[in-house]
Design an enzyme around this catalytic site. Structure first.
Site, PDB file in Angstrom:
ATOM      1  N   HIS A  27       0.592  11.713   2.077  1.00 28.17           N
ATOM      2  CA  HIS A  27       0.084  10.412   1.644  1.00 28.17           C
ATOM      3  C   HIS A  27      -1.365  10.154   2.039  1.00 28.17           C
ATOM      4  O   HIS A  27      -1.946   9.159   1.644  1.00 28.17           O
ATOM      5  CB  HIS A  27       0.952   9.281   2.209  1.00 28.17           C
ATOM      6  CG  HIS A  27       0.767   9.079   3.680  1.00 28.17           C
ATOM      7  ND1 HIS A  27       1.476   9.772   4.621  1.00 28.17           N
ATOM      8  CD2 HIS A  27      -0.089   8.286   4.369  1.00 28.17           C
ATOM      9  CE1 HIS A  27       1.079   9.410   5.824  1.00 28.17           C
ATOM     10  NE2 HIS A  27       0.131   8.511   5.709  1.00 28.17           N
TER      11      HIS A  27
HETATM   12  C1  UD1 Z   1      -1.840   3.582   5.504  1.00 25.04           C
HETATM   13  C2  UD1 Z   1      -2.757   3.975   6.655  1.00 25.04           C
HETATM   14  C3  UD1 Z   1      -2.348   5.340   7.206  1.00 25.04           C
HETATM   15  C4  UD1 Z   1      -0.868   5.374   7.519  1.00 25.04           C
HETATM   16  C5  UD1 Z   1      -0.101   4.980   6.269  1.00 25.04           C
HETATM   17  C6  UD1 Z   1       1.390   5.045   6.438  1.00 25.04           C
HETATM   18  C7  UD1 Z   1      -5.048   3.128   6.393  1.00 25.04           C
HETATM   19  C8  UD1 Z   1      -6.446   3.511   6.131  1.00 25.04           C
HETATM   20  N1  UD1 Z   1      -4.135   4.111   6.229  1.00 25.04           N
HETATM   21  O1  UD1 Z   1      -2.056   4.508   4.451  1.00 25.04           O
HETATM   22  O2  UD1 Z   1      -3.068   5.585   8.398  1.00 25.04           O
HETATM   23  O3  UD1 Z   1      -0.508   6.682   7.912  1.00 25.04           O
HETATM   24  O4  UD1 Z   1      -0.503   3.645   5.914  1.00 25.04           O
HETATM   25  O5  UD1 Z   1       2.014   4.893   5.191  1.00 25.04           O
HETATM   26  O6  UD1 Z   1      -4.786   1.995   6.741  1.00 25.04           O
HETATM   27  N2  UD1 Z   1       0.986   1.115  -1.859  1.00 25.04           N
HETATM   28  C9  UD1 Z   1       2.119   0.675  -2.502  1.00 25.04           C
HETATM   29  N3  UD1 Z   1       3.000  -0.112  -1.804  1.00 25.04           N
HETATM   30  C10 UD1 Z   1       2.764  -0.503  -0.523  1.00 25.04           C
HETATM   31  C11 UD1 Z   1       1.594  -0.063   0.117  1.00 25.04           C
HETATM   32  C12 UD1 Z   1       0.733   0.752  -0.556  1.00 25.04           C
HETATM   33  O7  UD1 Z   1       2.375   0.997  -3.657  1.00 25.04           O
HETATM   34  O8  UD1 Z   1       3.611  -1.231   0.047  1.00 25.04           O
HETATM   35  C13 UD1 Z   1       0.045   2.008  -2.588  1.00 25.04           C
HETATM   36  C14 UD1 Z   1      -1.070   1.260  -3.269  1.00 25.04           C
HETATM   37  O9  UD1 Z   1      -1.390   1.925  -4.439  1.00 25.04           O
HETATM   38  C15 UD1 Z   1      -2.214   1.393  -2.287  1.00 25.04           C
HETATM   39  C16 UD1 Z   1      -1.966   2.770  -1.733  1.00 25.04           C
HETATM   40  O10 UD1 Z   1      -0.544   2.887  -1.666  1.00 25.04           O
HETATM   41  O11 UD1 Z   1      -3.471   1.285  -2.880  1.00 25.04           O
HETATM   42  C17 UD1 Z   1      -2.567   3.025  -0.376  1.00 25.04           C
HETATM   43  O12 UD1 Z   1      -2.071   2.052   0.539  1.00 25.04           O
HETATM   44  P1  UD1 Z   1      -2.846   1.745   1.914  1.00 25.04           P
HETATM   45  O13 UD1 Z   1      -2.098   0.699   2.631  1.00 25.04           O
HETATM   46  O14 UD1 Z   1      -4.303   1.495   1.647  1.00 25.04           O
HETATM   47  O15 UD1 Z   1      -2.824   3.101   2.680  1.00 25.04           O
HETATM   48  P2  UD1 Z   1      -1.644   4.140   2.979  1.00 25.04           P
HETATM   49  O16 UD1 Z   1      -1.907   5.358   2.190  1.00 25.04           O
HETATM   50  O17 UD1 Z   1      -0.307   3.533   2.907  1.00 25.04           O
END
Ligand code: UD1
Length: 370
Positions: A210
């Site tokens: 991820h």
């Molecule tokens: C975040 C953390 C990472 C952690 C991870 C655990 C940062 C920079 N990264 O990454 O350190 O290991 O969480 O999962 O904060 N999305 C959904 N549903 C959700 C949340 C996210 O669909 O509930 C999708 C969205 O498209 C979003 C993307 O995932 O843009 C990335 O989500 P984000 O919270 O920015 O970072 P993670 O990759 O989850």
């Protein structure tokens, strides 16, 4: 008088790191912890399910910030946190880990003059291409109290001459894993949760991907999946919603031996990890959890902050390099690894942290008047 702190989380790993802290605080009269959840993770299988299944109750405040860039997270979380923190009259804010929610919360505390307590301080991958490395360095240099999970983390903080108080306490994820171990190593759960997956003990791989570094370029994701496909080993892939979106958008081909499933609750997930022959991951915390469960790990990143796992030969760092992935899957699958759990503490880090927060008021480092 009792102490009052806000604990600010926003993502799945932050909830996991904080559960033992919330549990330990509940047993004490002289500390109150207000839990604020930013909502960076909003899908229930990345957030609500962990509050429910790990029985810590719903957060006291929900900021509902949702997804966005780092700049968006910092701007919106700070804006929403300022009025809440301003009225709570806190001894400090507790910020776990290195996510955008962690950095945004820490910055809010620093600018409001509230002592910041960093949980899981001092981890370093020395890779500024990782958002998390940027976040944790900034938090550590603004924090008043730094709870370091390992000796290596303490050394990093000392080398960087951080101004806050550094305390070696052990790792709260280890606390949780120990507390839940009998529910994780559970044959019945394995049989029940794998009914439709047609896998048997130690005959399959677990995969998680991820990280932004692996998703930024969809060719890298394809390269990793194709390489795992060539091994023909059955691979269970609980896919993060971000990875699913990128895979769909970029029409990534999923090889037949890779079975996609939705993200799982804590115990069901670690149960599948415990009975696997090998874990392939780009997660930070999972490298450590596989180590503590005695399962070998191959890390799909160019660096790690959990250096102990590599020192003990339990973890191999391979990036997205196909020939390294191939050779390390062969070398590590079901490899017998010898570990020393004590590098992550004694399972009582959270109790120690809560005791420290009750007995000593965090203070912002400063030079006394001459
Ligand atoms: C975040 C953390 C990472 C952690 C991870 C655990 C940062 C920079 N990264 O990454 O350190 O290991 O969480 O999962 O904060 N999305 C959904 N549903 C959700 C949340 C996210 O669909 O509930 C999708 C969205 O498209 C979003 C993307 O995932 O843009 C990335 O989500 P984000 O919270 O920015 O970072 P993670 O990759 O989850």
């Amino acid at each position: 008088m009792g102490k009052k702190y806000a604990l600010i989380t926003g993502t799945r790993p932050q909830i996991i790191k904080s559960v033992p802290i919330l549990r330990a605080a509940k047993k004490e009269q002289s500390i109150e912890i207000i839990h604020i959840f930013t909502g960076q993770h909003y899908d229930s299988y990345l957030s609500d399910i962990f509050f429910q299944k790990l029985s810590v109750g719903e957060p006291d405040y929900q900021l509902n910030v949702g997804s966005g860039s780092t700049e968006y997270h910092i701007r919106v979380i700070m804006k929403k946190l300022v009025p809440i923190l301003g009225k709570l009259k806190l001894n400090g804010i507790i910020v776990p880990g290195d996510t955008n929610s962690a950095l945004a919360s820490a910055l809010t505390g620093i600018f409001l003059g509230i002592p910041v307590i960093h949980l899981e301080a001092g981890l370093r991958s020395y890779d500024l291409n990782m958002q998390e490395e940027i976040n944790r360095r900034l938090i550590d240099h603004g924090a008043s109290v730094l709870f370091a999970p390992t000796r290596a983390a303490v050394t990093n903080l000392n080398n960087e001459s951080v101004l806050g108080k550094v305390i070696l306490c052990g790792d709260t994820m280890y606390d949780l894993l120990l507390a839940e171990k009998s529910g994780i190593i559970d044959k019945d759960l394995f049989i029940k949760s794998t009914k439709n997956l047609q896998i048997s003990e130690k005959k399959y791989l677990m995969l998680t991907i991820h990280r932004r570094e692996n998703l930024r370029n969809p060719n890298l994701l394809q390269q990793i999946l194709t390489t795992i496909g060539e091994t023909d080993k059955i691979t269970i892939f609980p896919i993060h919603p971000h990875t699913r979106k990128i895979a769909n958008l970029s029409q990534i081909e999923i090889p037949k031996n890779i079975k996609l499933i939705d993200p799982l609750p804590y115990k069901t997930f670690l149960n599948l990890v415990a009975y696997s022959g090998l874990v392939l991951t780009d997660s930070g915390g999972l490298q450590k959890e596989t180590y503590l469960l005695g399962v070998p790990c191959v890390t799909l990143r160019n660096s790690t902050e959990w250096v102990e796992t590599v020192d003990y030969g339990a973890n191999k760092i391979v990036g997205a390099n196909p020939s390294l992935i191939r050779s390390m899957i062969n070398e590590m699958f079901n490899k017998d690894i010898k570990i020393d759990e004590s590098v992550y503490g004694n399972g009582k880090a959270s109790i120690y942290i809560i005791k420290e927060l009750i007995e000593n008021s965090p203070t912002i480092p400063t030079i006394p008047d001459l």
